[in-house]
Each structure stands twice: as structure tokens, then as C-alpha cells.
Design a protein around this motif. Structure first.
Motif, PDB file in Angstrom:
ATOM      1  N   GLY A 178      50.766  42.815  53.493  1.00  0.00           N
ATOM      2  CA  GLY A 178      50.982  43.945  52.604  1.00  0.00           C
ATOM      3  C   GLY A 178      50.227  43.874  51.298  1.00  0.00           C
ATOM      4  N   ILE A 179      50.016  42.646  50.815  1.00  0.00           N
ATOM      5  CA  ILE A 179      49.345  42.525  49.515  1.00  0.00           C
ATOM      6  C   ILE A 179      48.583  41.216  49.419  1.00  0.00           C
ATOM      7  N   CYS A 180      47.421  41.274  48.799  1.00  0.00           N
ATOM      8  CA  CYS A 180      46.613  40.088  48.508  1.00  0.00           C
ATOM      9  C   CYS A 180      46.438  40.002  46.988  1.00  0.00           C
ATOM     10  N   LEU A 181      46.795  38.852  46.426  1.00  0.00           N
ATOM     11  CA  LEU A 181      46.662  38.611  44.985  1.00  0.00           C
ATOM     12  C   LEU A 181      46.069  37.230  44.771  1.00  0.00           C
ATOM     13  N   ARG A 182      45.417  37.041  43.657  1.00  0.00           N
ATOM     14  CA  ARG A 182      44.812  35.742  43.360  1.00  0.00           C
ATOM     15  C   ARG A 182      45.869  34.638  43.259  1.00  0.00           C
ATOM     16  N   GLY A 183      45.553  33.491  43.876  1.00  0.00           N
ATOM     17  CA  GLY A 183      46.432  32.334  43.781  1.00  0.00           C
ATOM     18  C   GLY A 183      45.693  31.067  43.395  1.00  0.00           C
ATOM     19  N   LYS A 184      44.372  31.090  43.513  1.00  0.00           N
ATOM     20  CA  LYS A 184      43.552  29.909  43.200  1.00  0.00           C
ATOM     21  C   LYS A 184      43.628  29.593  41.711  1.00  0.00           C
ATOM     22  N   ALA A 185      43.857  28.322  41.391  1.00  0.00           N
ATOM     23  CA  ALA A 185      44.048  27.924  39.994  1.00  0.00           C
ATOM     24  C   ALA A 185      42.773  28.080  39.174  1.00  0.00           C
ATOM     25  N   GLY A 186      42.927  28.565  37.948  1.00  0.00           N
ATOM     26  CA  GLY A 186      41.801  28.680  37.028  1.00  0.00           C
ATOM     27  C   GLY A 186      42.078  29.728  35.971  1.00  0.00           C
ATOM     28  N   TRP A 187      41.574  29.511  34.767  1.00  0.00           N
ATOM     29  CA  TRP A 187      41.839  30.483  33.695  1.00  0.00           C
ATOM     30  C   TRP A 187      41.223  31.835  34.018  1.00  0.00           C
ATOM     31  N   GLY A 188      40.132  31.842  34.778  1.00  0.00           N
ATOM     32  CA  GLY A 188      39.507  33.101  35.165  1.00  0.00           C
ATOM     33  C   GLY A 188      39.864  33.528  36.576  1.00  0.00           C
ATOM     34  N   GLU A 189      40.718  32.778  37.254  1.00  0.00           N
ATOM     35  CA  GLU A 189      41.137  33.125  38.611  1.00  0.00           C
ATOM     36  C   GLU A 189      42.587  33.606  38.608  1.00  0.00           C
ATOM     37  N   ASN A 190      43.532  32.723  38.987  1.00  0.00           N
ATOM     38  CA  ASN A 190      44.916  33.222  39.062  1.00  0.00           C
ATOM     39  C   ASN A 190      45.481  33.600  37.700  1.00  0.00           C
ATOM     40  N   MET A 191      45.023  32.936  36.625  1.00  0.00           N
ATOM     41  CA  MET A 191      45.594  33.250  35.312  1.00  0.00           C
ATOM     42  C   MET A 191      45.063  34.554  34.742  1.00  0.00           C
ATOM     43  N   ALA A 192      43.891  35.009  35.187  1.00  0.00           N
ATOM     44  CA  ALA A 192      43.439  36.346  34.778  1.00  0.00           C
ATOM     45  C   ALA A 192      44.424  37.378  35.318  1.00  0.00           C
ATOM     46  N   PHE A 193      44.755  37.245  36.600  1.00  0.00           N
ATOM     47  CA  PHE A 193      45.708  38.186  37.187  1.00  0.00           C
ATOM     48  C   PHE A 193      47.103  38.014  36.589  1.00  0.00           C
ATOM     49  N   LEU A 194      47.598  36.775  36.550  1.00  0.00           N
ATOM     50  CA  LEU A 194      48.985  36.555  36.127  1.00  0.00           C
ATOM     51  C   LEU A 194      49.214  36.840  34.643  1.00  0.00           C
ATOM     52  N   THR A 195      48.216  36.584  33.805  1.00  0.00           N
ATOM     53  CA  THR A 195      48.372  36.919  32.387  1.00  0.00           C
ATOM     54  C   THR A 195      48.453  38.433  32.201  1.00  0.00           C
ATOM     55  N   ALA A 196      47.564  39.171  32.886  1.00  0.00           N
ATOM     56  CA  ALA A 196      47.607  40.636  32.805  1.00  0.00           C
ATOM     57  C   ALA A 196      48.922  41.167  33.362  1.00  0.00           C
ATOM     58  N   MET A 197      49.355  40.613  34.488  1.00  0.00           N
ATOM     59  CA  MET A 197      50.622  41.037  35.085  1.00  0.00           C
ATOM     60  C   MET A 197      51.787  40.747  34.145  1.00  0.00           C
ATOM     61  N   SER A 198      51.788  39.561  33.548  1.00  0.00           N
ATOM     62  CA  SER A 198      52.908  39.169  32.675  1.00  0.00           C
ATOM     63  C   SER A 198      52.997  40.079  31.452  1.00  0.00           C
ATOM     64  N   ASN A 199      51.847  40.576  30.969  1.00  0.00           N
ATOM     65  CA  ASN A 199      51.876  41.517  29.845  1.00  0.00           C
ATOM     66  C   ASN A 199      52.758  42.717  30.169  1.00  0.00           C
ATOM     67  N   SER A 200      52.664  43.208  31.410  1.00  0.00           N
ATOM     68  CA  SER A 200      53.432  44.383  31.796  1.00  0.00           C
ATOM     69  C   SER A 200      54.918  44.070  31.962  1.00  0.00           C
ATOM     70  N   PHE A 201      55.254  42.802  32.139  1.00  0.00           N
ATOM     71  CA  PHE A 201      56.652  42.376  32.237  1.00  0.00           C
ATOM     72  C   PHE A 201      57.249  42.063  30.853  1.00  0.00           C
TER      73      PHE A 201
END
Length: 436
Positions: A178-201
Motif C-alpha cells: 500500500g505504501i513505500c516510504l524511506r527507511g534507509k538511515a541517513g540525514w538525507g534519506e530516512n530523516m529527510a522524510f521523517l523530519t518533514a513528516m514529524s513537522n506535520s505531527f
């Protein structure tokens, strides 16, 4: 005066004139398609500036960043024009390592630059880098899977809708996730996605006193949501997947949704590269109703180091490569779909571009929704949407990313990952002097 003296003098004068006639700019750039295309089109620049020669240093992104950072920090003066990202600009400008771009010409039209992109490259009211192309993030989804499940993607979905839809369109027996999201560790990999996502939370990396915030409920809500969603509706081995891996999964029909960089839109909708090209729809990155969407902001930009001895020539090149005329040049040679995206309002007002790029409006709206000066719901002391514009973030972001990737892989719990992130960040920020 002898004939020999006259001839020698004449030859010396000619040699000096030849030396003076052409000034060579050394340009450090990244080896991606848009920059390689720019190099092929520089005959246009040379025709307009016959007294300026160009020497290219083209490198892979990580190597480029390392070499350019070393040179500018030591004032080596090796390069006259640098290709750098939105992360570096505010840091380097405050160190006085970059020159403000005050002289790009009367017809440059800086006001045409997209406000969100321009804001991330501006310090104290001055532009320190000119954007070559920009991006945000958005939802790319399979319209056929949504239709089959009786679902309709909103133009501006919520995270709750995304989670519900992801579960409904997952068919693991057919290898459709159903969904593909970044999981690979790295400030420009999973943390780019998770930081942006966390802003919305409603989460943030640091409070106004630079105290890390991973022990707060907003981060637990965001990380728990992400891990649970990926376990239920994501592909196997997701903790190893970054941008390229998820792109491949989507293009081969294995992802129902993918939330990632807007630059991917042309790849997933290209029938030469994607098996689902005619089935892709686009929507804004999701939100939680708090006023921030989970989308980021990035631009590859051209800047002039303070160590350059050829500033006037460098300004001419930067103005040429990031101008409206350059966009038209690319369109003439390569087609409107290949015009550098995400930098100028005029491109998104162009009917030919809109026709060639069905994702143009969502890309523009996504970029406009991101504000690097106010990236979070609560106040923060930093600039940056999917990163924190401080030198320590590269190392710290990757270290935290490793903890969150481990949580996704099931090696540690969400609580353990957040506790480790809090400890790592507190130690680093204390050591660097942010926390008094």
C-alpha cells in the motif's frame, strides 16, 4: 631599438592580450542529469561571453560536498562557482564564506524566484545562492488501485486517510504494498522524510533553547504511526530502502503510494521507465490538521565563494544558468518536460510546461507550502524544513536516522529509539555549546 627587440615586444604584447582576453572560471558541480545538460548547453553562454572560459569539476554528490566544504572552509580558492544545497547556504553565509548575489543583472528578475525556494537561500535579506532547480515532496499513487478499492484520493489528504487507503490497497500475495516510504538511515534519506513528516505531527528537533525534543509526545506519535503503517502496508526490508529503491518498487508496480521528492514525478510517469506510467496520480503531502504538511524543501543552487578572484565573471555565469532565458533554452533543445523545475513562478504560468508536466501544479503547491523559516507548528531557533541548518546536523541526523531505521526493522522499540535519539542529541548539542 633592434628588430629583434621590436619583435619580442610585439610577441609579448600579443601573449599578454591573449592571456587577458579569456578568464577561466572553475565550476564545481554534481553529476546529475540536469547539471550535465547545463554543461552541454554552455555554447550559448560562451557566445554571449567570449572572454570567459569554463572549467568543470563534476563529482558524485558526497564527494562534491566533501571537496567543496574543505575548500571553502580553508579559503582554498580552488573554485569560482559552487553547486550547493539548501542545507549549506545559511550556514556558509553566516560564516562569510559566500558572496551575496547582488549583481546578477537588471533583467535577472529575482522576484520571479519562488518565495519558498528564495527564502531558503536568503540570509539577512540577501540572496547567497541562485536556485538551479528545486523540489518538495508529494504523494504519488496508483489511480487504478484506488478505483478498484472504491477510494478517491483528496487533493490534500490527511495522514489518517493515507494509512486507511494503504491498508485497503495492500495485496501481499501479489506483491503490491500500500505504501513505500524511506527507511534507509541517513540525514538525507530516512530523516529527510521523517523530519518533514514529524513537522506535520507538531514535533520539532529542538525547542527555542536548543533542547532536543525526542522525549515529547509529538515525536512518539509520529514515529509510532510510521513504524506501524510500514509494518502493516509497507514492503519487506523497508529499513534498507531509500529514494532509489522505492523508485524502482513504484516503477515496477509494487507500491500503491509513494511519498517522496517531486522530482520523481517525471520518472514514474515516463512510459520508457515506468510500467505504471499511465496510472499515476499526484497529491499534496499529508497533514494532521495542525497547519503544516509533511513536505520538505530543497534546491540545488549556484553560489560564489568569497575566495574567488573572478567574481564578476562568476556572477555572469550564475545569472545565465539560473535565468528565465536558460529555461527557454532547455525547452528549445530538450522539450519543456526537461526544463529545470521548482525555481521560477514564470515556468508554472507557462501553458506549454503545464501541458507537458501534469504534476506541475502539485509540485508548485508543495513547494509553496514549505517555509524553511517557520518549518514547525511550534517556534524553533533553526532554519530548514527536513533538516536543521547547523553544521552538527549531518552527523547527528544520520545517528538519529540509524535509531529510527532500527525501530522500523524491529531491532529496537519506538520508545528505545526515541530515548537513544534524545541522548545522542543532548550530548551533541551540549558538546557543541548550544545547550548552556
Amino acid at each position: 631599438m633592434t628588430l629583434r627587440t621590436i619583435l619580442l615586444g610585439a610577441c609579448s604584447a600579443l601573449a599578454f592580450a591573449g592571456m587577458a582576453s579569456a578568464e577561466t572560471l572553475t565550476i564545481a558541480t554534481v553529476n546529475n542529469g540536469d547539471m550535465i545538460r547545463m554543461q552541454k548547453l554552455t555554447d550559448d553562454f560562451k557566445a554571449k561571453n567570449p572572454d570567459i572560459d569554463l572549467e568543470w569539476v563534476t563529482l558524485e554528490e558526497n564527494v562534491l560536498r566533501q571537496k567543496v566544504t574543505t575548500d571553502i572552509a580553508t579559503k582554498g580558492g580552488q573554485y569560482d562557482v559552487l553547486t550547493i544545497g539548501t542545507y549549506e547556504v545559511p550556514i556558509w553565509a553566516k560564516q562569510s564564506w559566500l558572496l551575496p548575489l547582488d549583481n546578477l543583472g537588471a533583467d535577472y528578475d529575482a522576484d520571479d524566484l519562488l518565495p519558498a525556494i528564495r527564502s531558503g537561500l536568503t540570509v539577512d535579506g540577501k540572496l547567497y545562492a541562485a536556485p538551479f532547480y528545486g523540489e518538495s515532496s508529494m504523494v504519488m499513487y496508483r489511480k487504478d488501485l484506488f478505483d478498484a478499492a472504491g477510494l478517491k484520493m483528496p487533493d490534500a489528504p490527511t495522514w489518517d486517510f493515507i494509512a486507511d487507503a494503504a491498508k485497503k490497497i495492500t495485496d501481499k500475495d501479489k506483491e503490491i504494498y500500500g505504501i513505500c516510504l524511506r527507511g534507509k538511515a541517513g540525514w538525507g534519506e530516512n530523516m529527510a522524510f521523517l523530519t518533514a513528516m514529524s513537522n506535520s505531527f507538531g514535533a520539532r528537533w529542538f525547542d527555542e533553547s536548543w533542547k532536543p525534543q525526542f522525549d515529547q509526545p509529538e515525536w512518539k506519535d509520529a514515529l509510532t504511526f510510521y513504524v506501524d503503517l510500514m509494518k502493516e502496508a509497507g514492503p519487506p526490508g523497508a529499513s534498507s530502502n531509500g529514494f532509489n529503491e522505492n523508485l524502482a518498487l513504484f516503477q515496477t508496480g509494487k507500491c500503491g503510494m509513494w511519498i517522496d521528492a517531486t522530482v520523481a514525478a517525471s520518472f514514474v510517469s515516463n512510459p520508457k521507465e515506468s510500467t505504471v506510467a499511465d496510472k499515476v496520480g499526484f497529491a499534496l503531502a499529508p497533514d494532521k490538521g495542525l497547519g503544516k504538511r509533511g513536505n520538505w524543501l530543497w534546491a540545488w543552487s549556484l553560489a560564489i565563494p568569497a575566495s574567488s578572484q573572478k567574481v564578476e565573471a562568476a556572477e555572469k555565469f550564475v545569472a545565465w544558468a539560473t535565468s528565465k532565458d536558460y529555461t527557454k533554452l532547455v525547452a528549445e533543445k530538450e522539450g519543456w518536460l526537461n526544463a529545470p523545475p521548482g525555481t521560477r513562478t514564470s515556468l508554472y504560468e507557462n501553458a506549454e510546461y503545464q501541458k507537458a508536466a501534469p504534476f506541475a501544479k502539485v509540485t508548485l503547491d508543495s513547494i509553496n507550502a514549505a517555509d524553511p523559516t517557520k518549518p514547525t507548528v511550534k517556534p524553533v531557533p533553526y532554519v530548514g524544513v527536513q533538516f536543521v541548518a547547523i553544521p552538527e546536523f549531518q552527523g547527528l541526523g544520520t545517528a538519529v536516522g540509524q535509531q529510527f531505521s532500527a525501530a522500523l526493522a524491529g531491532q529496537v522499540s519506538v520508545d528505545q529509539a526515541l530515548q537513544s535519539a534524545q541522548q545522542l542529541a543532548t550530548r551533541e548539542m551540549t558538546k557543541a555549546g548550544y545547550i548552556k
